[in-house]
Design an enzyme around this catalytic site. Structure first.
Site, PDB file in Angstrom:
ATOM      1  N   ARG A  80       0.826  -1.204   0.061  1.00  0.00           N
ATOM      2  CA  ARG A  80      -0.158   0.063  -0.004  1.00  0.00           C
ATOM      3  C   ARG A  80       0.791   1.341   0.112  1.00  0.00           C
ATOM      4  O   ARG A  80       0.301   2.272   0.387  1.00  0.00           O
ATOM      5  CB  ARG A  80      -0.904   0.026   1.109  1.00  0.00           C
ATOM      6  CG  ARG A  80      -1.901  -1.018   1.104  1.00  0.00           C
ATOM      7  CD  ARG A  80      -2.966  -1.005   2.168  1.00  0.00           C
ATOM      8  NE  ARG A  80      -4.030  -1.935   2.004  1.00  0.00           N
ATOM      9  CZ  ARG A  80      -3.947  -3.464   2.653  1.00  0.00           C
ATOM     10  NH1 ARG A  80      -3.055  -3.435   3.519  1.00  0.00           N
ATOM     11  NH2 ARG A  80      -4.820  -4.172   2.583  1.00  0.00           N
ATOM     12  N   LYS A 118       2.855  10.742 -11.896  1.00  0.00           N
ATOM     13  CA  LYS A 118       1.894   9.829 -12.791  1.00  0.00           C
ATOM     14  C   LYS A 118       2.514   8.484 -12.947  1.00  0.00           C
ATOM     15  O   LYS A 118       3.668   8.350 -13.366  1.00  0.00           O
ATOM     16  CB  LYS A 118       1.426  10.634 -13.970  1.00  0.00           C
ATOM     17  CG  LYS A 118       0.444  11.408 -14.106  1.00  0.00           C
ATOM     18  CD  LYS A 118      -0.002  11.976 -15.619  1.00  0.00           C
ATOM     19  CE  LYS A 118      -1.143  12.732 -15.681  1.00  0.00           C
ATOM     20  NZ  LYS A 118      -1.688  13.039 -16.898  1.00  0.00           N
ATOM     21  N   GLU A 142       8.385  16.337 -26.025  1.00  0.00           N
ATOM     22  CA  GLU A 142       7.754  16.907 -24.771  1.00  0.00           C
ATOM     23  C   GLU A 142       8.369  18.224 -24.691  1.00  0.00           C
ATOM     24  O   GLU A 142       7.622  19.077 -23.829  1.00  0.00           O
ATOM     25  CB  GLU A 142       8.057  15.873 -23.912  1.00  0.00           C
ATOM     26  CG  GLU A 142       7.237  14.476 -24.086  1.00  0.00           C
ATOM     27  CD  GLU A 142       5.809  14.390 -23.646  1.00  0.00           C
ATOM     28  OE1 GLU A 142       5.352  15.701 -23.299  1.00  0.00           O
ATOM     29  OE2 GLU A 142       5.143  13.425 -23.761  1.00  0.00           O
ATOM     30  N   LYS A 182       6.801  22.190 -15.400  1.00  0.00           N
ATOM     31  CA  LYS A 182       6.062  21.024 -14.917  1.00  0.00           C
ATOM     32  C   LYS A 182       5.643  21.307 -13.565  1.00  0.00           C
ATOM     33  O   LYS A 182       4.389  20.758 -12.890  1.00  0.00           O
ATOM     34  CB  LYS A 182       6.299  19.729 -15.343  1.00  0.00           C
ATOM     35  CG  LYS A 182       5.560  18.515 -14.821  1.00  0.00           C
ATOM     36  CD  LYS A 182       5.657  17.318 -15.718  1.00  0.00           C
ATOM     37  CE  LYS A 182       4.669  16.479 -15.449  1.00  0.00           C
ATOM     38  NZ  LYS A 182       4.838  15.030 -16.129  1.00  0.00           N
ATOM     39  N   GLU A 229      -4.884  16.528 -11.878  1.00  0.00           N
ATOM     40  CA  GLU A 229      -5.459  16.844 -13.426  1.00  0.00           C
ATOM     41  C   GLU A 229      -6.899  16.988 -13.236  1.00  0.00           C
ATOM     42  O   GLU A 229      -7.520  16.554 -14.124  1.00  0.00           O
ATOM     43  CB  GLU A 229      -4.969  15.595 -14.211  1.00  0.00           C
ATOM     44  CG  GLU A 229      -5.106  15.972 -15.544  1.00  0.00           C
ATOM     45  CD  GLU A 229      -4.342  14.976 -16.490  1.00  0.00           C
ATOM     46  OE1 GLU A 229      -4.962  14.329 -17.473  1.00  0.00           O
ATOM     47  OE2 GLU A 229      -3.217  14.736 -16.520  1.00  0.00           O
ATOM     48  N   ARG A 278      -3.513  20.736 -15.324  1.00  0.00           N
ATOM     49  CA  ARG A 278      -2.484  19.945 -15.731  1.00  0.00           C
ATOM     50  C   ARG A 278      -2.994  19.081 -16.797  1.00  0.00           C
ATOM     51  O   ARG A 278      -2.063  18.335 -17.838  1.00  0.00           O
ATOM     52  CB  ARG A 278      -2.281  18.787 -14.583  1.00  0.00           C
ATOM     53  CG  ARG A 278      -1.474  17.710 -14.635  1.00  0.00           C
ATOM     54  CD  ARG A 278      -1.106  16.924 -13.559  1.00  0.00           C
ATOM     55  NE  ARG A 278       0.283  16.025 -13.647  1.00  0.00           N
ATOM     56  CZ  ARG A 278       0.601  15.383 -12.815  1.00  0.00           C
ATOM     57  NH1 ARG A 278       0.429  15.376 -11.599  1.00  0.00           N
ATOM     58  NH2 ARG A 278       1.746  14.350 -13.294  1.00  0.00           N
ATOM     59  N   ASN A 280      -1.088  17.371 -21.552  1.00  0.00           N
ATOM     60  CA  ASN A 280      -1.428  16.308 -22.612  1.00  0.00           C
ATOM     61  C   ASN A 280      -1.675  16.847 -24.054  1.00  0.00           C
ATOM     62  O   ASN A 280      -2.356  15.991 -24.833  1.00  0.00           O
ATOM     63  CB  ASN A 280      -2.896  15.597 -22.074  1.00  0.00           C
ATOM     64  CG  ASN A 280      -2.565  14.927 -20.819  1.00  0.00           C
ATOM     65  OD1 ASN A 280      -1.772  14.137 -20.860  1.00  0.00           O
ATOM     66  ND2 ASN A 280      -3.681  15.076 -19.916  1.00  0.00           N
ATOM     67  N   HIS A 305      -1.357  14.168 -26.902  1.00  0.00           N
ATOM     68  CA  HIS A 305      -1.459  12.819 -26.269  1.00  0.00           C
ATOM     69  C   HIS A 305      -2.669  11.936 -26.599  1.00  0.00           C
ATOM     70  O   HIS A 305      -2.674  10.726 -26.766  1.00  0.00           O
ATOM     71  CB  HIS A 305      -1.314  12.905 -24.853  1.00  0.00           C
ATOM     72  CG  HIS A 305       0.324  13.255 -24.440  1.00  0.00           C
ATOM     73  ND1 HIS A 305       0.845  14.257 -24.591  1.00  0.00           N
ATOM     74  CD2 HIS A 305       0.925  12.618 -23.937  1.00  0.00           C
ATOM     75  CE1 HIS A 305       1.900  14.363 -24.284  1.00  0.00           C
ATOM     76  NE2 HIS A 305       2.103  13.431 -23.460  1.00  0.00           N
ATOM     77  N   HIS A 319      -1.669   8.918 -28.253  1.00  0.00           N
ATOM     78  CA  HIS A 319      -2.018   7.338 -27.673  1.00  0.00           C
ATOM     79  C   HIS A 319      -2.613   6.540 -28.414  1.00  0.00           C
ATOM     80  O   HIS A 319      -2.836   5.352 -28.494  1.00  0.00           O
ATOM     81  CB  HIS A 319      -2.675   7.797 -26.334  1.00  0.00           C
ATOM     82  CG  HIS A 319      -1.843   8.150 -25.213  1.00  0.00           C
ATOM     83  ND1 HIS A 319      -2.420   8.712 -23.856  1.00  0.00           N
ATOM     84  CD2 HIS A 319      -0.555   8.499 -25.155  1.00  0.00           C
ATOM     85  CE1 HIS A 319      -1.391   8.923 -22.932  1.00  0.00           C
ATOM     86  NE2 HIS A 319      -0.365   8.862 -23.820  1.00  0.00           N
ATOM     87  N   HIS A 371       7.040   6.951 -27.984  1.00  0.00           N
ATOM     88  CA  HIS A 371       5.949   7.973 -27.391  1.00  0.00           C
ATOM     89  C   HIS A 371       5.850   9.529 -27.761  1.00  0.00           C
ATOM     90  O   HIS A 371       5.003   9.992 -28.282  1.00  0.00           O
ATOM     91  CB  HIS A 371       5.934   8.231 -25.792  1.00  0.00           C
ATOM     92  CG  HIS A 371       5.008   8.930 -25.087  1.00  0.00           C
ATOM     93  ND1 HIS A 371       3.601   8.707 -25.060  1.00  0.00           N
ATOM     94  CD2 HIS A 371       5.170  10.172 -24.511  1.00  0.00           C
ATOM     95  CE1 HIS A 371       3.150   9.960 -24.487  1.00  0.00           C
ATOM     96  NE2 HIS A 371       4.032  10.524 -23.989  1.00  0.00           N
TER      97      HIS A 371
END
Length: 361
Positions: free
Chosen positions: A120, A142, A184, A226, A236, A240, A244, A247, A251, A264
């Protein structure tokens, strides 16, 4: 040595940027003598960095175990994640262990998710070795693995204890991986900082030649931007999401083509042009700004269109599984001009399809 703080109250942490950090035991603090750590890397980087980093940690009195994973986006999976859990349990490691992610975005995301999940939650340190992971994925907490139906769909928000960016690691980076990271980097200029975009236009050749001063400034500026966004919107809910840009389209490319067939950053580069096309069609992004965006991406060695094998219609099913979709409605990050962007809802499918087709002309 540069240091930036990601300000998140009691979960705040430093980002340290300099050459030679992997040779300095102090870089990996808060680890102390007697602490137990699991060093996780891949089979490509193991021959380059595993023994030097392990040796430095052991010299500092840290007890180090290791696990070496297969390299590649296609291995960012639940099955490979289980290899990390198995290694931790076999030793065994308790809640007082620290995971160290030594690698690019795949290793960082996967190890971060392992740290978030194991017993955990245990401490972890990001030691990114690619430009993309140094300027983006190692910062902000993330963590995720991929699913055959969608990229980064299984994960958690979980912040590292520190981020250790050794600029020297970029000397061993293949040219296409450097270009992938530059996608990026360019993204930050488009969405947040016009002056940085202009700086990139003026200094891109220095970045491509791995000039240490240019790299240090570039990485620091990206991390500053960032860190500011993450501090304002960690999970997000609004701001935030601007990170993306490109993206949602990108993706779709990665998922459709099979993870690892497009890097990527390559997919994001094409996706940013598609998003810019959509913004131009909606009257909020000029032809001049679109041309400058395309030119900078091309100079960086990046694609400005998607795979020839993908028709515009192939994108939509993947895009509708994007994490930004709410109540069945697609949301896209669109530039408003170089240096600013917005998240826009309710864009008609014909605009989305046309924005992809525009890249194929």
């Amino acid at each position: 040595m540069d240091s930036i703080t990601v300000t998140l109250g009691e979960r705040s942490y430093p980002i340290t940027i300099a050459a030679g950090l992997f040779s300095n035991p102090a870089s990996f603090m808060p680890l102390q003598r007697g602490d137990l750590a699991m060093l996780v890397t891949n089979d490509t980087l193991a021959s380059l960095y595993l023994e030097p980093v392990r040796s430095v940690l052991e010299q500092a009195g840290v007890i180090v175990d290791q696990v070496i994973l297969p390299d590649g986006e296609q291995h960012k999976s639940l099955a490979v994640l289980d290899q990390v859990f198995t290694a931790l349990l076999q030793k065994p490691h308790g809640r007082d262990t620290t995971l160290i992610a030594l690698g690019g975005g795949v290793i960082g995301d996967l190890v971060g998710f392992a740290a978030a999940s194991y017993q955990r939650g245990v401490r972890f340190i990001q030691a990114p070795t690619t430009l993309l992971s140094q300027v983006d994925s190692s910062v902000g907490g993330k963590t995720a693995v991929n699913h055959p139906l969608g990229k980064n769909m299984i994960g958690a928000f979980y912040q590292p204890a520190s981020v250790v960016i050794d600029i020297d690691s970029l000397k061993t980076l293949p040219a296409n991986e450097l270009a992938s990271g530059l996608a990026e980097v360019i993204k930050y200029g488009i969405i947040l900082d016009y002056d940085f975009f202009v700086w990139l236009e003026d200094h891109l050749d220095e970045l491509l030649s791995l000039d240490p001063g240019a790299l240090a400034y570039c990485i620091r500026r990206c991390c500053e931007l960032k860190a500011q966004v993450v501090a304002a919107d960690e999970r997000e809910h609004g701001l935030r999401a601007l990170l993306n840009l490109g993206h949602t389209y990108g993706h779709a490319i990665e998922t459709h083509m099979g993870y690892g067939n497009w890097l990527h950053g390559e997919a994001v580069a094409a996706g940013m042009v598609m998003a810019a096309n959509a913004a131009r069609r909606l009257g909020q992004f000029s032809d001049e700004d679109l041309a400058r965006t395309r030119k900078l991406l091309l100079r960086a060695g990046l694609p400005v269109s998607g795979p020839e094998q993908m028709a515009p219609e192939d994108y939509l099913p993947h895009m509708m599984r994007d994490k930004k979709v709410l109540s069945g409605k697609l949301r896209l990050v669109l530039p408003l001009g170089l240096g600013s962007a917005e998240v826009r809802t309710g864009i008609e499918n014909n605009i989305v399809l046309a924005s992809i087709a525009d890249c194929q002309d």
